[in-house]
Design a protein around this motif. Structure first.
Motif, mmCIF file in Angstrom:
data_model
loop_
_atom_site.group_PDB
_atom_site.id
_atom_site.type_symbol
_atom_site.label_atom_id
_atom_site.label_comp_id
_atom_site.label_asym_id
_atom_site.label_seq_id
_atom_site.Cartn_x
_atom_site.Cartn_y
_atom_site.Cartn_z
ATOM 1 N N GLU A 744 0.830 -1.199 0.000
ATOM 2 C CA GLU A 744 0.000 0.000 0.000
ATOM 3 C C GLU A 744 0.868 1.254 0.000
ATOM 4 N N THR A 745 0.505 2.181 -0.884
ATOM 5 C CA THR A 745 1.171 3.483 -0.902
ATOM 6 C C THR A 745 0.132 4.585 -0.740
ATOM 7 N N ARG A 746 0.636 5.754 -0.375
ATOM 8 C CA ARG A 746 -0.247 6.925 -0.241
ATOM 9 C C ARG A 746 0.171 7.977 -1.264
ATOM 10 N N VAL A 783 4.546 9.748 -4.021
ATOM 11 C CA VAL A 783 4.023 8.415 -3.698
ATOM 12 C C VAL A 783 4.913 7.826 -2.607
ATOM 13 N N MET A 784 4.309 7.516 -1.465
ATOM 14 C CA MET A 784 5.046 7.001 -0.312
ATOM 15 C C MET A 784 4.423 5.688 0.165
ATOM 16 N N TYR A 785 5.270 4.754 0.579
ATOM 17 C CA TYR A 785 4.760 3.555 1.240
ATOM 18 C C TYR A 785 4.202 3.932 2.601
ATOM 19 N N SER A 804 8.868 0.361 5.313
ATOM 20 C CA SER A 804 7.916 1.243 5.995
ATOM 21 C C SER A 804 8.275 2.716 5.808
ATOM 22 N N ASN A 805 7.295 3.485 5.312
ATOM 23 C CA ASN A 805 7.411 4.948 5.169
ATOM 24 C C ASN A 805 8.525 5.396 4.227
ATOM 25 N N THR A 806 8.957 4.531 3.323
ATOM 26 C CA THR A 806 9.928 4.956 2.311
ATOM 27 C C THR A 806 9.193 5.492 1.088
ATOM 28 N N ALA A 807 9.964 6.077 0.179
ATOM 29 C CA ALA A 807 9.377 6.664 -1.031
ATOM 30 C C ALA A 807 9.227 5.608 -2.114
#
Length: 855
Positions: A744-746, A783-785, A804-807
């Motif tokens: 999932e990415t944001r 786009v970020m994880y 976690s929380n990487t690009a």
């Protein structure tokens, strides 16, 4: 192992030591007579099997002649490749069975219908065996063996073969990948020496990029049994379901220093949806292969190295369709002969093993016929019972603003014989709303229950941490569609509307009639990229809204809305109207006519917040060291879906070419060491002058290491101080591989890279261990994880923490140019429709990204 006779051992010794050409007797079983009216392969090809590598034209000619000469064979063309080559299916059985073939087929398919199968007498039904050869074009022993199998089944005489053909229908696909075969066979045949050169470094044994493994667009067709994105696969699956075979063989090759593999694979890596009985039958059939290979003195192995997990492979897809899939892997000579750790491996020997296991498959299918037929019947009757017991009763999926992705997924399901229905009424479940004309519903109570579960499930728990291929392929996530499993509380039978028999796509609408002022369309639809390319190709100037607005007619438009002015174009109003008509008709999107720049709110049509778009002039570097798979995905996406032209340049050509004729460069996963120092200097200048670079996976590391971008990566620290048993090294190291899972990415929905997305959460496929640090710039990471991104598939705990929380996507500036870095492949195997838009946005909108947003 059977005792080998001294003459036979002497023959083997001479064969492996000399460059002698074998005769037909080398392959065929002894003590069998053959019908002299049936032409041998040599009589048509002009050479003995194994002397040269057969090409597609020659194979088709022989199969056509054979079918004409034998009353046991019916030949049909089931599809054509991108290069317009025929894909053949031979139906081989007794003349009596041919007279009743439709009735036999009909009864056999009834085994998959629990309401009809109970009355069938399997004792008196023929078994059905499907023989599939050389899905990889440069794994030629299978295809060349098919010549021998076809001849044997057509010409062999006697009670044994007649009984086999009376009680078995053989379906033969002799060359699954004709386009790849032609590349490979041309290479090795044109480089064969009169005195065979067996050196592994020799040109004959080392074909040039992209090699013959793949199809025209460089796709691995053995990964396409589920996605069904290519004509070869679509035609084959249609025939598969027309017959529903009991056994399917998938003939491959592996490294030269290996021997021969046949399934079962590693037991702990079997997919849990597959019934245990499938694996029991696989092992039982394996005994026949072992006996056949023992009888000719060939070494082999099983239950090691390969698995039965990903249903998109030829040997595993049958397992979820009531059949038994068998993978064969033969050590490859690659050319006509090659040195190996086991001595000189010659092409005829590789063919002999494939031929032997083809016959052992037929013997097993015949001897285990009733068990296989009963297994097929039981497979579907138990699926019915499992569906009844399953608390999940249906799956609904839909798209609010993009019908095309919805229909493209539905088309795949239909090809897999899955029943789909229209949604009869609006349905609200959790945070998702499904509307009747924008959603489909799939009930689980149907014969393809197990396959439906396999296509829609999200699995994160596994017995084993090693996978031969991907660990996840959840289709609605790949298409970025809303989907919900409806349980006994949320499902009602009345939700099922009309059953979809013929899937009819909805055209777009022109809202407001023709305009002499402007047209606009939103960027949500899948084929908006094709629409925009139409406008560019027609010489029509186009702009994109970088902010939302509400037009004078009251319609609201979001980020990424495309504006087509009419009155200020260099082309005629009639031309603009014509192109808009094609967009509505063919690209499945709605277009609005506007008559004023005035708006109710937001930006005016004449505002500078409508950014002018330039026509992409695209080059992609390809060649040795570059991933042919990834390059092929880009080529296919542009060429087949969006009608976009791309110039593919070798690294050496890139070093010499004038880059000013291009404005966009694509670097897929690969090693770009072929770009020289002068080439890198030229590239830097080109970017600084406004060039747009889209790079993926290892290409982003190459750019960063050569000073083109300021991207930084999380380092992998080896766990060298922790002591482990030596025997566990492969398993431990393999468990750190991300072979293919969904995360999932944001998204920043206001960023040009994310234009056209409805939701800020996006599933992304990842099969690399490159972890890109978040850039320090506030706007450079569109786009970020997420913090806990795993949606489906396997990842080790160590890698999950790193991810976690990487690009996932970063944007860097270099002078007036932009570098857009993807850690992952947004075009994976052509079925990741959901992330194609990220990639296309980088093509069309990369140049409008503000330099201030990259820092």
């Amino acid at each position: 192992m059977k005792k080998l006779t001294l003459p036979f051992l002497c023959f083997l010794f001479l064969f492996f030591q000399l460059d002698a050409q074998v005769t037909l007797d080398y392959y065929l079983p002894a003590n069998v007579t053959y019908n002299s009216s049936i032409p041998t392969p040599e009589s048509i090809l002009g050479y003995e099997v194994g002397e040269w590598h057969v090409n597609h034209d020659q194979l088709v000619k022989y199969m056509e002649v054979l079918a004409e000469a034998s009353e046991r064979i019916k030949l049909e063309v089931y599809a054509k490749t991108y290069e317009d080559r025929k894909l053949l299916l031979l139906t081989i059985t007794s003349p009596r069975n041919h007279e009743n073939l439709e009735s036999i087929k009909s009864d056999h398919v009834k085994l998959t219908d629990p309401s009809a199968s109970v009355t069938l007498d399997t004792e008196n039904m023929p078994g059905v065996a499907w023989m599939g050869y050389s899905v990889h074009g440069n794994e030629p022993s299978g295809t060349n063996a098919s010549l021998l199998v076809a001849y044997y089944l057509a010409a062999a005489q006697g009670p044994e073969i007649e009984k086999l053909l009376d009680e078995t229908v053989v379906l033969m696909d002799p060359m699954i990948n004709p386009d790849g075969n032609m590349r490979f066979s041309t290479w090795v045949n044109s480089r064969k020496s009169m005195n065979q050169v067996t050196d592994p470094n020799n040109m004959e044994q080392n074909e040039y990029w992209p090699r013959g493994r793949t199809n025209h667009y460089w796709f691995d067709l053995n990964r396409d049994w589920l996605p069904l994105q290519h004509p070869e696969s679509k035609g084959r699956i249609e025939k598969f379901h027309e017959w529903k075979p009991n056994v399917l063989t998938d003939h491959h090759e592996m490294g030269t220093n290996s021997t021969f593999f046949f399934q079962p694979g590693v037991p702990s890596r079997n997919h849990p949806i597959t019934p245990q009985r499938t694996f029991e039958l696989t092992e039982e059939i394996g005994k026949y292969h072992g006996a056949a290979l023992d009888s000719i003195g060939s070494f082999y192995y099983s239950k090691q190295g390969y698995d039965d997990f990903y249903y998109g492979k030829g040997s595993t897809y049958p397992d979820v369709n009531g059949a038994v899939g068998i993978l064969f892997e033969q050590a490859s000579s690659r050319g006509h002969a090659q040195e190996s750790v086991n001595g000189i491996l010659r092409f005829p020997f590789t063919i002999k093993n494939q031929f032997a296991t083809s016959l052992s498959t037929l013997k097993a299918t015949h001897n285990l016929r009733v068990q296989l037929l009963d297994h097929q019947r039981t497979f579907y009757s138990t699926a019915k019972k499992q569906a009844s017991a399953d608390p999940i009763k249906a799956i609904v999926f839909g798209a609010e603003k993009d019908r095309s992705r919805l229909y493209n997924l539905a088309e795949i399901l239909k090809r897999h014989q899955i029943e789909i229905y229209e949604l009869s009424q609006q349905l609200n479940v959790g945070n998702n709303r499904y509307e009747p004309n924008k959603s489909f519903i799939v009930p689980l109570d149907q014969k393809q229950y197990r396959l439906i579960k396999a296509l829609f499930e999200k699995r994160t728990s596994f017995k084993d941490s090693l996978f031969y291929d991907v660990s996840a392929w959840t289709l609605p996530l790949a298409f970025n569609l809303n989907y919900t499993e409806l349980n006994t509380k949320t499902y009602k039978p009345q939700y099922l509307g009309k059953k979809i028999e013929n899937l009819v796509r909805q055209k777009g609408k022109l809202i407001g009639g023709t305009s002499d002022y402007a047209y606009v369309f939103e960027w949500f639809g899948y084929y908006t990229s094709r629409a925009l390319n139409r406008l560019h190709e027609a010489g029509i100037r186009v702009k994109v809204a970088t902010e939302p607005f509400q037009a004078a007619n009251g319609q609201k438009f979001n980020y990424g809305t495309i504006l087509v002015p009419v009155s200020t174009q260099d082309v005629s109003q009639e031309k603009v109207t014509e192109i808009i008509g094609k967009i509505v008709e063919e690209d499945e999107i709605d277009v609005w006519s506007l008559q004023t720049s005035g708006v109710q709110s937001g930006i005016y049509l004449g505002s500078g917040s409508f950014a002018s778009l330039r026509k992409p002039k695209i080059m992609m570097v390809v060649d040795d060291g570059v991933s042919g798979y990834d390059a092929g995905e880009v080529w296919h996406l542009f060429d087949q879906r969006f009608n976009i032209k791309v110039s593919m340049l070798s690294a050496s050509r890139f070093n010499r070419v004038n880059l000013s004729q291009y404005n966009t460069l694509i670097l897929v996963d690969g090693n770009y060491s072929g770009i020289s120092g002068k080439g890198r200097e030229k590239l830097k200048t080109w970017i600084e002058q406004g060039g747009n670079v889209i790079a993926m996976q290892s290409a982003i590391q190459w750019l960063a290491s050569n000073g083109f971008s300021d991207i930084k990566f999380k380092k992998t620290t080896p766990d060298s101080l922790h002591l482990r048993p030596y025997a566990t090294r492969s398993k431990y190291n393999g468990a750190q591989v991300i072979g293919g899972a969904i995360f999932e990415t944001r998204l920043d929905l206001t960023h040009p890279i994310a234009y056209g997305y409805e939701k800020d959460l996006l599933p992304i496929f990842r099969n690399t261990s490159t972890f890109m640090e978040r850039k320090k710039g506030a706007y450079a990471n569109p786009v970020m994880y997420t913090a806990a991104p795993l949606l489906s598939g396997y990842i080790s705990d160590k890698n999950a923490k790193k991810l976690s929380n990487t690009a996932a996507v970063c944007v860097s500036a270099l002078g007036a140019g932009r570098i857009i870095s993807f850690t992952d492949d947004p075009n994976f195997r052509a079925f990741w429709y959901g992330t194609n838009k990220l990639f296309m946005n980088s093509i069309f909108f990369g140049s409008i990204i503000s330099s201030g947003s990259t820092r």
